[in-house]
Design an enzyme around this catalytic site. Structure first.
Site, mmCIF file in Angstrom:
data_model
loop_
_atom_site.group_PDB
_atom_site.id
_atom_site.type_symbol
_atom_site.label_atom_id
_atom_site.label_comp_id
_atom_site.label_asym_id
_atom_site.label_seq_id
_atom_site.Cartn_x
_atom_site.Cartn_y
_atom_site.Cartn_z
ATOM 1 N N LYS A 139 0.835 -1.202 0.000
ATOM 2 C CA LYS A 139 0.000 0.000 0.000
ATOM 3 C C LYS A 139 0.872 1.255 0.000
ATOM 4 O O LYS A 139 0.543 2.251 -0.656
ATOM 5 C CB LYS A 139 -0.920 -0.009 1.219
ATOM 6 C CG LYS A 139 -1.776 1.248 1.334
ATOM 7 C CD LYS A 139 -2.808 1.150 2.440
ATOM 8 C CE LYS A 139 -3.651 2.426 2.494
ATOM 9 N NZ LYS A 139 -4.771 2.331 3.444
ATOM 10 N N HIS A 275 -5.911 -29.503 -35.356
ATOM 11 C CA HIS A 275 -6.953 -28.631 -34.800
ATOM 12 C C HIS A 275 -7.684 -29.328 -33.650
ATOM 13 O O HIS A 275 -8.921 -29.310 -33.564
ATOM 14 C CB HIS A 275 -7.941 -28.204 -35.886
ATOM 15 C CG HIS A 275 -7.292 -27.527 -37.045
ATOM 16 N ND1 HIS A 275 -6.338 -26.542 -36.909
ATOM 17 C CD2 HIS A 275 -7.446 -27.706 -38.382
ATOM 18 C CE1 HIS A 275 -5.935 -26.145 -38.106
ATOM 19 N NE2 HIS A 275 -6.586 -26.835 -39.016
ATOM 20 N N GLY A 304 1.322 -30.307 -40.910
ATOM 21 C CA GLY A 304 1.201 -29.177 -39.987
ATOM 22 C C GLY A 304 0.513 -29.532 -38.691
ATOM 23 O O GLY A 304 0.059 -28.643 -37.965
#
Length: 515
Positions: A139, A275, A304
């Protein structure tokens, strides 16, 4: 007293502390305040230390529960250096200003991770004074440097050396880190107590969720280049990257899906995903054969894609895999010879999965408008004893084995999901279609493209066949058995269609939707 430079050090993780404290004293002129084991370590390192109890004039009480909760401590932390009133009150009450606080908290997370931990053990490891000091110091970060993580010691010393605005700017960053840390700490305690004391909310889920995850990695972009993205949490504690380009957003999602999939299998198994969807999976006596059969399922989709296996990847398999382009390869280990093969492909990401079983402990969270959804991960075990044969013909032993294999794979395929399989490999996979019949047609077409006959195969469906047409299409493709959850209003018609074609069919009673 007001002119002294005071540093308060009280830590559970003492790594690097002695060297840090020596530099504070010898180079920057600090006087050290400390407690318990931390004070002992500092004295053994040849440093002069004042106990907090001596500084406050008040003894530790109640087995150490009360020691730093005192105005001499928090007044020294919270006093505003730009307030004449604050400074006058500090002088009046003999409160020394504390300019630096080094605190890391009782190891609550490590304590509850121990299987032998009792509720009493956990409660005794709830830190009270530590978070209070951290919050007070944070703080007042305009004047107080607060350190809650040993990794920041060198940064603090460097900022002190550089002077000027460097330390001031670092204090802002460290204060934010404190509040994130104390928030995470409190959230962990609340979640643990709620679970341990059987105070769960609706359906056994927590009444609140708190997310306080550290930044793990800034990403170049998200799913697409125009989307900003970052990785939070401890993903990199579960995986080690050996080579290749920096992981992308999509890589990380695919790696997670691949890890979930491979965790289903004990025999040598290879999975190929694209995917997040499996496009070929096989279990065999060795990984080379498993790779050949998984790849044979679909030789186009792996381009890929992600390759995952559950045993050490050696040079023989590396030579074969290196002939195709893929984004990521995941294995428990890679031999040095395999690494030498892959070294020729500088961009190929090689990942060591440190512990597949840890994935079973996870819950899944998804963002929705106005909040998040949270659920247990779909990890219902495959137990044939729970399944029900609903046709006149019982499955053969070979069909049972094939159905168990197909059922493990289909739950990792996006709905609507259809998998044609034998006992140790996939033959055709149809994913993510609006119609289950379309998914089946795609799976059949894929098998045909790969030159894999479906005669004698099984068909696995992640949810029930709503009409007989899906089952009939599978039978016409050559499947002799089917495994599905059941539960359609047309179940009797579907069963009748199976009986007419002498198919065996099993109802699992559990579906595996994957959206």
């Amino acid at each position: 007293m007001a002119s002294e430079k005071l540093a308060l050090l009280s830590v559970s993780d003492k790594s690097g502390l002695a060297d840090f404290a020596k530099t504070l004293v010898e180079k920057h002129g600090y006087k050290l305040l400390s407690t318990g084991g931390t004070a002992k370590l500092l004295r053994e390192s040849g440093l002069e230390v004042t106990d907090v109890s001596e500084h406050t004039g008040f003894p530790e009480m109640m087995e150490g529960r009360i020691k730093t909760l005192h105005p001499m401590i928090h007044g020294g932390l919270l006093c505003r250096r730009d307030s004449e009133d604050h400074l006058a009150q500090a002088t009046e009450h003999g409160i020394g200003l504390i300019d630096l606080v080094v605190v890391n908290l009782y190891p609550f997370e490590q304590t509850i991770a121990n299987r032998d931990c009792t509720l009493e053990d956990a409660i005794e490891n709830i830190d009270i004074g530590g978070p209070s000091m951290l919050r007070s110091a944070a703080k007042n970060h305009a004047a107080v440097t607060v350190v809650c993580d040993p990794v920041d010691y060198d940064r603090v010393l460097t900022a002190m050396d550089e002077g000027g605005d460097t330390l001031s700017e670092l204090r802002k960053e460290l204060a934010i880190k404190v509040y994130y840390r104390t928030s995470e700490y409190d959230g962990t305690i609340a979640t643990y107590l709620e679970e341990k004391q059987s105070l769960d909310g609706a359906l056994g889920m927590p009444s609140q969720i708190r997310v306080a995850l550290p930044l793990g990695q800034k990403l170049r972009y998200g799913e697409n280049p125009h989307q900003k993205a970052a990785l939070y949490g401890r993903f990199h504690e579960c995986f080690e990257q050996l080579q290749g380009k920096e992981l992308s957003y999509n890589n990380i999602i695919d790696i997670t899906a691949a890890t979930y999939l491979i965790g289903e299998f004990e025999k040598p198994t290879v999975g190929i995903l694209k995917h997040t969807n499996p496009c070929g999976v096989a279990s065999e006596l060795n990984l080379v054969t498993a790779w050949e059969q998984a790849f044979e399922t679909d030789k186009q989709a792996p381009f890929g894609g992600i390759i995952v296996m559950n045993q050490t990847l050696d040079a023989d398999l590396a030579e074969i895999i290196s002939k195709i382009f893929c984004e990521v390869i995941i294995a428990p280990q890679f031999t040095e010879a395999a690494m030498a093969v892959f070294a020729k492909k500088k961009n190929l990401r090689l990942m060591i999965a440190k512990d597949y079983l840890r994935a079973d402990e996870l819950q899944e969270v998804k963002s929705v408008i106005g909040g998040v959804l949270m659920q247990d991960r779909d990890r219902y075990p495959v137990r044939p004893g729970d399944f029900k044969v609903v046709t006149k013909r019982q499955p053969t032993e070979q069909e049972w084995s094939a159905m168990m294999f197909g059922w493990k794979v289909v739950k990792h395929v996006k709905s609507n999901a259809i998998v044609y399989a034998t006992a140790d490999r996939t033959l055709g996979i149809g994913a993510g279609q609006m119609s289950r019949v379309d998914s089946s047609r795609i799976a059949v077409w894929k098998a045909g493209e790969a030159g894999l006959p479906l005669d004698g195969s099984i068909v696995a469906s992640d949810a029930f066949f709503p009409f007989p047409d899906g089952l009939i299409a599978a039978a016409e493709a050559g499947a002799t058995a089917a495994i599905q959850p059941g539960g359609s209003v047309k179940d009797e018609d579907v069963i009748a269609a199976a009986d007419e074609r002498d198919m065996a069919m099993v109802f699992t009673g559990k579906r595996h939707f994957r959206h």
